[in-house]
Design a protein around this motif. Sequence first.
Motif, short mmCIF file in Angstrom:
data_model
loop_
_atom_site.label_atom_id
_atom_site.label_comp_id
_atom_site.label_asym_id
_atom_site.label_seq_id
_atom_site.Cartn_x
_atom_site.Cartn_y
_atom_site.Cartn_z
N TYR A 68 47.97 43.61 -76.94
CA TYR A 68 47.75 42.67 -78.03
C TYR A 68 48.15 41.26 -77.62
O TYR A 68 47.53 40.28 -78.02
CB TYR A 68 48.53 43.11 -79.27
CG TYR A 68 48.45 42.15 -80.42
CD1 TYR A 68 47.28 42.02 -81.16
CD2 TYR A 68 49.54 41.37 -80.78
CE1 TYR A 68 47.20 41.13 -82.22
CE2 TYR A 68 49.48 40.48 -81.84
CZ TYR A 68 48.30 40.36 -82.56
OH TYR A 68 48.23 39.49 -83.60
N ALA A 69 49.19 41.16 -76.80
CA ALA A 69 49.67 39.86 -76.33
C ALA A 69 48.86 39.33 -75.14
O ALA A 69 49.22 38.31 -74.56
CB ALA A 69 51.15 39.94 -75.96
N ARG A 70 47.78 40.03 -74.79
CA ARG A 70 46.91 39.64 -73.67
C ARG A 70 47.64 39.58 -72.33
O ARG A 70 47.35 38.73 -71.48
CB ARG A 70 46.22 38.30 -73.93
CG ARG A 70 45.23 38.30 -75.05
CD ARG A 70 44.49 36.98 -75.07
NE ARG A 70 43.60 36.88 -76.20
CZ ARG A 70 42.81 35.83 -76.40
NH1 ARG A 70 42.80 34.83 -75.57
NH2 ARG A 70 42.03 35.80 -77.46
N ASN A 87 36.99 43.96 -73.93
CA ASN A 87 36.99 42.69 -74.64
C ASN A 87 38.20 41.88 -74.19
O ASN A 87 39.30 42.05 -74.68
CB ASN A 87 37.04 42.95 -76.15
CG ASN A 87 36.85 41.69 -76.93
OD1 ASN A 87 36.75 40.60 -76.37
ND2 ASN A 87 36.80 41.81 -78.24
N ALA A 88 38.00 40.98 -73.25
CA ALA A 88 39.09 40.20 -72.66
C ALA A 88 39.70 39.22 -73.65
O ALA A 88 40.83 38.77 -73.46
CB ALA A 88 38.60 39.45 -71.42
N ILE A 96 50.16 35.10 -75.69
CA ILE A 96 50.10 34.97 -74.23
C ILE A 96 50.56 33.58 -73.81
O ILE A 96 51.24 33.43 -72.81
CB ILE A 96 48.70 35.30 -73.66
CG1 ILE A 96 48.73 35.33 -72.13
CG2 ILE A 96 47.65 34.35 -74.12
CD1 ILE A 96 49.70 36.27 -71.51
N TRP A 97 50.22 32.58 -74.60
CA TRP A 97 50.70 31.22 -74.29
C TRP A 97 52.22 31.19 -74.32
O TRP A 97 52.87 30.63 -73.42
CB TRP A 97 50.12 30.21 -75.27
CG TRP A 97 50.74 28.86 -75.11
CD1 TRP A 97 50.39 27.90 -74.20
CD2 TRP A 97 51.84 28.33 -75.84
NE1 TRP A 97 51.21 26.81 -74.33
CE2 TRP A 97 52.11 27.05 -75.34
CE3 TRP A 97 52.63 28.82 -76.87
CZ2 TRP A 97 53.13 26.25 -75.82
CZ3 TRP A 97 53.64 28.02 -77.36
CH2 TRP A 97 53.89 26.76 -76.84
N HIS A 135 54.30 39.48 -68.53
CA HIS A 135 54.15 40.86 -68.99
C HIS A 135 55.53 41.53 -69.13
O HIS A 135 55.78 42.23 -70.12
CB HIS A 135 53.27 41.63 -68.00
CG HIS A 135 53.02 43.04 -68.40
ND1 HIS A 135 52.96 44.06 -67.49
CD2 HIS A 135 52.81 43.63 -69.61
CE1 HIS A 135 52.72 45.20 -68.12
NE2 HIS A 135 52.63 44.96 -69.40
N LYS A 136 56.40 41.29 -68.18
CA LYS A 136 57.77 41.82 -68.27
C LYS A 136 58.47 41.30 -69.52
O LYS A 136 59.13 42.06 -70.24
CB LYS A 136 58.59 41.40 -67.05
CG LYS A 136 58.29 42.15 -65.80
CD LYS A 136 59.17 43.35 -65.72
CE LYS A 136 59.05 43.95 -64.33
NZ LYS A 136 59.69 45.25 -64.27
#
Length: 158
Positions: A68-70, A87-88, A96-97, A135-136
């Motif tokens: 969900y957080a890309r 779906n990217a 993500i930002w 990601h971590k």
Amino acid sequence: MKANVVVIQALEAQIAELDARLLQQAKLRPEYLLLKTMPGVGEVLATIIMLETGDIDRFAEVGNFASYARCVKSAHYSNGKKKGEGNAKNGNAYLIWAFIEAANFARRFSDDAKRFFEKKKAKTNSVVATKALAHKLARASYHILKEKQPFDAKRCFA
């Protein structure tokens, strides 16, 4: 040069005013203080992560939140070959930002994060290493919000 300094000072004053309004208007939960224990996450990023995530119980597992957080790729592989992409653009662009910003700050101010970043960068490149660190941090923020425990560097970077 003096004109640029005056412009910068005016912008800094406006940013400080916006930060103060943000903290006044946002309905912060107790997890806000726990998010600030993560390296690279300050008042603004903790607020964004908390508000954009919403109720953490809507995510069954940490992987669902990372998606969900890309923070994960959307490519489909079969037998080691790429067969297409999902779906990217699905997920939350603000998260993500926030996690990329947190990763950039974390690698500068946290030894554990810098060590992880440098190790990853040696194998790939700077962009991939930053995304891996983001990601971590996304996974760590899921556990912080779910378990209501402060950030644990040993658990995150072990």
